[in-house]
Design a protein around this motif. Structure first.
Motif, short mmCIF file in Angstrom:
data_model
loop_
_atom_site.label_atom_id
_atom_site.label_comp_id
_atom_site.label_asym_id
_atom_site.label_seq_id
_atom_site.Cartn_x
_atom_site.Cartn_y
_atom_site.Cartn_z
N HIS A 360 0.87 -1.18 0.00
CA HIS A 360 0.00 0.00 0.00
C HIS A 360 0.90 1.22 0.00
N HIS A 361 0.71 2.09 -0.97
CA HIS A 361 1.49 3.31 -1.00
C HIS A 361 0.92 4.26 0.04
N ALA A 362 1.24 3.97 1.26
CA ALA A 362 0.78 4.77 2.40
C ALA A 362 -0.74 4.86 2.42
N SER A 363 -1.40 3.74 2.08
CA SER A 363 -2.85 3.64 2.15
C SER A 363 -3.59 4.60 1.23
N LYS A 408 3.43 1.61 14.35
CA LYS A 408 2.48 0.92 15.24
C LYS A 408 1.88 -0.32 14.60
N ASN A 409 1.51 -0.26 13.33
CA ASN A 409 0.79 -1.37 12.69
C ASN A 409 1.64 -2.18 11.72
N GLY A 410 2.97 -1.98 11.75
CA GLY A 410 3.79 -2.76 10.83
C GLY A 410 5.10 -2.07 10.52
N LEU A 411 5.31 -1.85 9.21
CA LEU A 411 6.60 -1.36 8.74
C LEU A 411 6.36 -0.36 7.61
N ILE A 412 7.15 0.69 7.58
CA ILE A 412 7.10 1.60 6.41
C ILE A 412 8.48 1.63 5.77
N VAL A 413 8.46 1.77 4.46
CA VAL A 413 9.69 1.91 3.67
C VAL A 413 9.61 3.25 2.96
N ILE A 414 10.62 4.08 3.13
CA ILE A 414 10.62 5.43 2.58
C ILE A 414 11.75 5.56 1.56
N ASP A 415 11.43 6.08 0.40
CA ASP A 415 12.43 6.42 -0.60
C ASP A 415 13.05 7.76 -0.21
N GLN A 416 14.32 7.75 0.17
CA GLN A 416 14.91 8.97 0.73
C GLN A 416 14.94 10.12 -0.27
N ARG A 560 5.53 10.05 -7.99
CA ARG A 560 6.05 8.77 -7.51
C ARG A 560 5.82 8.63 -6.01
N PRO A 561 5.61 7.41 -5.54
CA PRO A 561 5.35 7.25 -4.10
C PRO A 561 6.59 7.54 -3.27
N THR A 562 6.38 8.09 -2.10
CA THR A 562 7.47 8.33 -1.15
C THR A 562 7.50 7.25 -0.07
N VAL A 563 6.33 6.64 0.20
CA VAL A 563 6.20 5.71 1.32
C VAL A 563 5.46 4.45 0.87
N ILE A 564 5.97 3.31 1.30
CA ILE A 564 5.24 2.05 1.15
C ILE A 564 4.92 1.54 2.55
N ASP A 565 3.68 1.23 2.77
CA ASP A 565 3.19 0.81 4.08
C ASP A 565 2.93 -0.71 4.04
N ILE A 566 3.65 -1.46 4.87
CA ILE A 566 3.48 -2.92 4.93
C ILE A 566 2.91 -3.27 6.31
N SER A 567 1.69 -3.74 6.32
CA SER A 567 1.03 -4.02 7.59
C SER A 567 1.52 -5.35 8.18
N MET A 568 1.25 -5.54 9.48
CA MET A 568 1.59 -6.81 10.13
C MET A 568 0.80 -7.96 9.50
N LYS A 569 -0.43 -7.67 9.08
CA LYS A 569 -1.24 -8.69 8.43
C LYS A 569 -0.54 -9.22 7.19
N GLU A 570 0.03 -8.33 6.40
CA GLU A 570 0.73 -8.75 5.19
C GLU A 570 1.99 -9.53 5.52
N LEU A 571 2.71 -9.06 6.52
CA LEU A 571 3.92 -9.78 6.93
C LEU A 571 3.58 -11.19 7.42
N ASN A 572 2.54 -11.28 8.22
CA ASN A 572 2.13 -12.60 8.74
C ASN A 572 1.71 -13.53 7.61
N SER A 573 0.98 -12.99 6.62
CA SER A 573 0.54 -13.84 5.51
C SER A 573 1.74 -14.30 4.68
#
Length: 577
Positions: A360-363, A408-416, A560-573
């Motif tokens: 999710h690009h920051a939802s 809080k709900n997982g992990l974010i990845v930011i393109d610096q 272009r997206p600056t943030v990718i939001d990876i939730s715990m649900k996605e990590l668990n799956s």
């Protein structure tokens, strides 16, 4: 009662003029071509206020008689052809008999002309296509045409002309076409009585140097190639010397500047893999010669587009000519010209059955086009800000490109880079709107050499760049001195940032974007943290904090997206939990 009426001549003339005369540069093109067709050895061009108020072309060609001068401003009057069949052997620029009539229909023109056989010359004045005065005058052989108040009687067209500097730059570009195509002529250009070019007859190599800059000669490779149907000569740039735009690509067909995608593509194919390690577009000045029955130039009144009988043959010929000049192996071109596409690679089956991340690009869904900052979803919800609150101790930089952080709900990845772009973009807009001007003085001012086109643009942008924090002085010899830069510009990158702002403006000149928006985008892109820049934990934390303090943190100004939001649900799956 009939509803369909025949338009009067004065209306049809104005409509027809719009096809040929789009802007001041169109007038310059037509008048210089007329001078060359008249067999001149010298052409002098003088313009004022970007050509909107005055364009004057002086030549020493064959001139016109009184009778010919009066007929010349009428539509479909020409000395170039007598029958339709003449088009098959055409060797002149003009042939449609529309140019001078179109110019006269939307301006006030004064024409002074004399032939070698006449004792007296002719003066003609016309307004809106109507002759108001014609008389004998003392004059020398040749023709001088002065065009004033262009589009004075078509206010809608006049209103949509660009700035004087933009129109001037376009006139310079058109002048350059003929300077390169006719190096044997004396050519000069004066802007507001200031000499810009005074070109002596020369070989093409020297003319390229005179038109551009003495420094280009070290990058030029000669092209000279012939076969039974075509011949091509000229120069191409070494593969390492590329330009950010295609504006320095000049193709001449029988000395006429033309655009043709087949030929342009063939040049790139001729370079082949030599361009694979560089970005940008190659420089070339190519003179293609062919029999008039091998191509058609009568496609549009502007006569800028050419079509060939044998596209594939032309493509093969030009690509081989470029390969030959570069000293690379000559190969046969079997791919049809109309299919200039990279081959589609077959997808290999995945070696694992791993579940892909549903990133999710920051939802937020990515907008199809993001041209304005107002089109993005504004980030004002305090709950959202809490969602992306990061722990200073849980931040990592990966490959000096991405920043990972636990939220809080997982992990974010930011393109610096894109994140910093967004921050600088919004800051630049504030500086334009609020008048902030923080800058840093350079201990050693930097001097940058620019082309004539770039100097024109810099003059146009100077007061806007001052609002960003630049302090720049322009000299008479096409140089600029950078004395101060915005705080965000890292020392050592001043010239690179300024040059890229100018180049981006050249590429976006005719896009429907606000000037401040365009400058803010290019400034942010070139001043931002780059891939490969190592950041400390404090710098990463500040970058994230500043990003989520912006109005629209999820996309850079280019979309272009600056943030990718990876939730715990996605990590668990992903791990089948």
């Amino acid at each position: 009662m009939t509803h369909i009426k025949r338009l009067p001549d004065h209306v049809t003339n104005k409509i027809a003029a719009g096809e040929v005369i789009e802007r001041p540069a169109s007038v310059v093109k037509e008048l210089i071509e007329n001078a060359i067709d008249a067999g001149c050895e010298r052409v002098e061009l003088r313009i004022n206020e970007g050509g909107k108020e005055k364009i004057q072309v002086i030549d020493d060609g064959c001139g016109m008689s009184r009778e010919d001068a009066a007929v010349a401003i009428e539509r479909f009057s020409t000395s170039k052809i007598q029958s339709f069949e003449d088009l098959e052997t055409l060797v002149t620029f003009g042939f449609r008999g529309e140019a001078l009539a179109s110019i006269a229909a939307v301006s006030i023109i004064e024409l002074k002309t004399k032939t070698a056989s006449e004792e007296e010359g002719t003066f003609l004045r016309a307004e809106g296509g109507k002759i108001t005065q014609i008389k004998e005058i003392p004059w020398k052989k040749g023709t001088t045409i002065t065009v004033r108040n262009l589009f004075f009687n078509t206010p809608a067209r006049r209103k949509f002309q660009k700035t004087d500097l933009s129109e001037t730059r376009q006139i310079y570009r058109v002048f350059r076409y003929y300077a390169l195509a006719y190096p044997e002529l004396y050519l000069s250009l004066y802007n507001d009585d200031r000499p810009i070019w005074r070109l002596q007859p020369a070989e093409l190599f020297q003319r390229i140097i005179d038109v551009f800059d003495p420094g280009v000669k070290q990058y030029l490779i000669e092209v000279d190639y012939h076969d039974t149907q075509f011949s091509v000569s000229g120069y191409i740039g070494v593969p390492e010397w590329t330009r950010s735009t295609r504006t320095d690509q000049y193709l001449f067909l029988n000395k006429r500047f033309v655009k043709n995608r087949t030929v342009e593509h063939s040049v790139y194919q001729g370079y082949g893999q030599t361009l694979s390690h560089v970005s940008g577009h190659p420089f070339f000045v190519l003179m293609l010669s062919a029999s008039p029955d091998k191509f058609d130039i009568n496609i549009h009144p502007t006569k800028l587009e050419a079509r060939f009988q044998d596209d594939r043959g032309v493509h093969h010929f030009i690509s081989q000519a470029v390969r030959n000049a570069l000293g690379t192996p000559q190969i046969d071109v079997t791919q049809p010209v109309e299919h200039f596409k990279k081959p589609v690679q077959e997808q290999q089956p995945s070696k694992t059955a791993a579940i892909p991340f549903e990133h999710h690009h920051a939802s937020h869904e990515m907008p199809s086009v993001i041209d304005k900052v107002q089109s993005e979803p504004e980030f004002t919800d305090q709950t959202q800000r809490i969602k992306y609150k990061v722990d200073r101790e849980k931040i990592w930089q990966v490959h000096q490109c991405y920043i990972f952080s636990q939220v809080k709900n997982g992990l974010i990845v930011i393109d610096q880079h894109t994140a910093h772009e967004r921050i600088l973009y919004e800051k630049a807009l504030r500086m334009f709107n609020q008048g902030e001007k923080p800058s840093q003085q350079l201990l050693f001012p930097q001097t940058i050499q620019l082309s004539r086109d770039e100097i024109i643009i810099l003059n146009e942008l100077l007061r806007h760049l001052n609002k960003l924090g630049f302090e720049i002085k322009i000299s008479d010899n096409n140089t600029a001195v950078i004395e101060a830069v915005p705080l965000e510009v890292r020392i050592g990158r001043e010239i690179e940032v300024l040059r890229n702002i100018i180049e981006e403006y050249m590429k976006d000149e005719y896009k429907d974007l606000d000037l401040h928006d365009r400058l803010a985008r290019s400034f942010a892109c070139r001043s931002a943290i780059m891939k490969g820049d190592k950041l400390t934990p404090d710098e990463m934390y500040k970058l994230i904090d500043d990003l989520f303090a912006t109005q629209f943190p999820f996309y850079c100004p280019h979309g272009r997206p600056t943030v990718i939001d990876i939730s715990m649900k996605e990590l668990n799956s992903r791990f089948y939990r």
